[in-house]
Design an enzyme around this catalytic site. Structure first.
Site, PDB file in Angstrom:
ATOM      1  N   ASN A  85     -18.558 -19.393  32.554  1.00  0.00           N
ATOM      2  CA  ASN A  85     -19.023 -19.842  31.340  1.00  0.00           C
ATOM      3  C   ASN A  85     -17.977 -20.353  30.468  1.00  0.00           C
ATOM      4  O   ASN A  85     -17.238 -19.612  30.148  1.00  0.00           O
ATOM      5  CB  ASN A  85     -19.906 -19.144  30.472  1.00  0.00           C
ATOM      6  CG  ASN A  85     -20.325 -19.762  29.074  1.00  0.00           C
ATOM      7  OD1 ASN A  85     -20.129 -20.902  28.913  1.00  0.00           O
ATOM      8  ND2 ASN A  85     -21.039 -18.962  28.447  1.00  0.00           N
ATOM      9  N   LYS A 126     -17.791 -22.133  27.749  1.00  0.00           N
ATOM     10  CA  LYS A 126     -17.912 -22.116  26.280  1.00  0.00           C
ATOM     11  C   LYS A 126     -17.297 -23.399  25.900  1.00  0.00           C
ATOM     12  O   LYS A 126     -17.441 -24.481  26.721  1.00  0.00           O
ATOM     13  CB  LYS A 126     -17.366 -20.836  25.670  1.00  0.00           C
ATOM     14  CG  LYS A 126     -17.873 -19.634  26.349  1.00  0.00           C
ATOM     15  CD  LYS A 126     -17.727 -18.463  25.710  1.00  0.00           C
ATOM     16  CE  LYS A 126     -18.422 -17.228  26.580  1.00  0.00           C
ATOM     17  NZ  LYS A 126     -18.192 -15.892  25.595  1.00  0.00           N
ATOM     18  N   HIS A 162     -27.907 -17.670  25.361  1.00  0.00           N
ATOM     19  CA  HIS A 162     -26.522 -17.069  25.137  1.00  0.00           C
ATOM     20  C   HIS A 162     -26.589 -16.493  23.905  1.00  0.00           C
ATOM     21  O   HIS A 162     -27.000 -17.083  22.944  1.00  0.00           O
ATOM     22  CB  HIS A 162     -25.463 -18.038  25.377  1.00  0.00           C
ATOM     23  CG  HIS A 162     -23.943 -17.330  25.617  1.00  0.00           C
ATOM     24  ND1 HIS A 162     -23.314 -16.721  24.739  1.00  0.00           N
ATOM     25  CD2 HIS A 162     -23.489 -16.913  26.876  1.00  0.00           C
ATOM     26  CE1 HIS A 162     -22.319 -16.011  24.961  1.00  0.00           C
ATOM     27  NE2 HIS A 162     -22.246 -16.301  26.359  1.00  0.00           N
ATOM     28  N   GLU A 216     -24.150 -16.287  21.886  1.00  0.00           N
ATOM     29  CA  GLU A 216     -23.405 -17.145  20.782  1.00  0.00           C
ATOM     30  C   GLU A 216     -24.415 -18.029  20.260  1.00  0.00           C
ATOM     31  O   GLU A 216     -24.122 -18.359  19.085  1.00  0.00           O
ATOM     32  CB  GLU A 216     -22.173 -17.869  21.411  1.00  0.00           C
ATOM     33  CG  GLU A 216     -21.169 -16.774  21.733  1.00  0.00           C
ATOM     34  CD  GLU A 216     -20.111 -16.883  22.794  1.00  0.00           C
ATOM     35  OE1 GLU A 216     -20.154 -17.874  23.396  1.00  0.00           O
ATOM     36  OE2 GLU A 216     -19.679 -16.028  23.187  1.00  0.00           O
ATOM     37  N   GLU A 253     -25.912  -9.467  29.122  1.00  0.00           N
ATOM     38  CA  GLU A 253     -24.458  -9.587  28.253  1.00  0.00           C
ATOM     39  C   GLU A 253     -24.529  -8.891  26.978  1.00  0.00           C
ATOM     40  O   GLU A 253     -25.063  -9.430  26.060  1.00  0.00           O
ATOM     41  CB  GLU A 253     -24.123 -11.054  28.043  1.00  0.00           C
ATOM     42  CG  GLU A 253     -24.038 -11.868  29.306  1.00  0.00           C
ATOM     43  CD  GLU A 253     -23.034 -13.135  29.154  1.00  0.00           C
ATOM     44  OE1 GLU A 253     -22.187 -13.433  29.687  1.00  0.00           O
ATOM     45  OE2 GLU A 253     -23.279 -13.805  28.058  1.00  0.00           O
ATOM     46  N   GLY A 267     -16.001 -11.138  24.968  1.00  0.00           N
ATOM     47  CA  GLY A 267     -14.849 -11.365  24.237  1.00  0.00           C
ATOM     48  C   GLY A 267     -14.033 -10.573  23.419  1.00  0.00           C
ATOM     49  O   GLY A 267     -13.201 -10.886  22.757  1.00  0.00           O
ATOM     50  N   SER A 304     -16.583  -9.537  28.964  1.00  0.00           N
ATOM     51  CA  SER A 304     -14.865  -9.004  29.352  1.00  0.00           C
ATOM     52  C   SER A 304     -14.972  -8.706  30.654  1.00  0.00           C
ATOM     53  O   SER A 304     -14.055  -7.871  31.245  1.00  0.00           O
ATOM     54  CB  SER A 304     -14.804  -7.781  28.577  1.00  0.00           C
ATOM     55  OG  SER A 304     -14.704  -8.457  27.210  1.00  0.00           O
TER      56      SER A 304
HETATM   57  P1  13P Z   1     -16.062 -13.020  28.072  1.00  0.00           P
HETATM   58  O1  13P Z   1     -16.203 -12.861  29.493  1.00  0.00           O
HETATM   59  O2  13P Z   1     -15.193 -13.816  27.452  1.00  0.00           O
HETATM   60  O3  13P Z   1     -16.152 -11.759  27.339  1.00  0.00           O
HETATM   61  O4  13P Z   1     -17.546 -13.726  27.654  1.00  0.00           O
HETATM   62  C1  13P Z   1     -18.791 -13.455  28.442  1.00  0.00           C
HETATM   63  C2  13P Z   1     -19.549 -14.343  28.297  1.00  0.00           C
HETATM   64  O5  13P Z   1     -20.204 -14.620  27.112  1.00  0.00           O
HETATM   65  C3  13P Z   1     -20.348 -15.359  29.316  1.00  0.00           C
HETATM   66  O6  13P Z   1     -21.398 -16.024  28.926  1.00  0.00           O
END
Ligand code: 13P
Length: 273
Positions: free
Chosen positions: A9, A11, A93, A95, A167, A173, A214
């Site tokens: 992903n 992002k 997601h 976010e 997740e 992150g 992460s």
């Molecule tokens: P990170 O691997 O940067 O923590 O993000 C995970 C994520 O949100 C994947 O969709």
């Protein structure tokens, strides 16, 4: 036997000019036919990534889809618009739950639109830190899965080859990943929940569940050592070809072990007969 899936992903990172070369480098460093590799770049990079990895065996996903098929929704992207660009889509997601205020009901409609459009959905669920600390993690995730999938036809979800990504929000992150055994417990809980929603036992057992939060080449082994976890949804590390090479390389070990275990079971069954 469930597949091993590594989904990247990206992002809101990269550009149409940079995405093709990055995807090509990741593709060439992760050639492992036993692992399902999916790259999810931003919408505006989908065409560049598709062209860059043509013939590489990498599948392409979008990061979101609108819950309506078409209409006056300025700035959004429908499932039909993704035809020819993506075959997977991330839905729900954390976010987007946070920044676009997506509810479980809206996310369920997005899953439905994805399936209608022939897109394979990756439904994201996960608790906040306060939920985990209060011992509510399982309940929160159960509510999210039920809230999104409860109104949908189990047969369509199975046919559309739904994937769920667990997740935990506090792990995204932050550099603080979940404990492998906690994620493994959640993966099994998610399969029990879909069974409650009307999936048959074998269908629920076949649901791929990924871990996200992460993930790096250094910690992917902790998750893939858990037989209930089928891969990862990778954020930050997925933009780094070295990291992706390590992650997919480790995933290939698990994928090969699963194939061997499956073959051993087949041999035993043949003997019994
Ligand atoms: P990170 O691997 O940067 O923590 O993000 C995970 C994520 O949100 C994947 O969709």
């Amino acid at each position: 036997m469930r597949p091993v899936i590594i989904a990247a992903n990206w992002k809101m990172n990269s550009t149409p000019a940079a995405a093709g070369p990055l995807a090509r480098e990741i593709a060439s460093r992760t050639r492992e036919p036993t692992v399902v590799r999916v790259v999810c770049p931003p919408f505006v990079c989908l065409a560049a990534v598709r062209d860059a990895v043509a013939g590489e065996g990498i599948q392409i996903g979008a990061q979101d889809v609108h819950q309506e098929p078409a209409g006056a929704f300025t700035g959004w992207t429908s499932a039909a618009m993704l035809a020819g660009l993506a075959t997977w889509v991330i839905v729900g997601h954390s976010e987007r739950r946070r920044d676009a205020h997506e509810t479980d009901a809206v996310i369920g409609r997005k899953v439905a639109r994805a399936l209608e459009g022939g897109l394979r959905p990756i439904l994201c669920v996960g608790e906040q830190l306060a939920d985990r600390e209060a011992g509510r993690a399982l309940q929160v995730v159960a509510d999210q899965v039920r809230g999104a999938l409860g109104g949908l036809d189990p047969e369509r979800l199975v046919e559309g080859r739904l994937v769920v990504a667990y997740e935990p929000v506090w792990a995204i992150g932050t550099g603080r990943n979940a404990v492998g055994s906690d994620a493994a417990e959640m993966a099994e809980a998610i399969r029990r929940i879909v069974a409650d929603l009307g999936w048959t036992g074998p269908e629920a057992a076949a649901l791929p569940v990924l871990y996200g939060g992460s993930v790096t080449s250094a910690n992917i082994g902790e998750f893939l050592a858990e037989p209930t976890i089928d891969g990862a949804l990778v954020g930050g590390a997925s933009l780094k070809p070295d990291e992706m090479a390590g992650i997919v390389g480790r995933a290939a070990m698990t994928a090969r072990a699963r194939v061997d275990a499956g073959a051993a079971v087949d041999r035993r069954e043949l003997k019994i007969r």
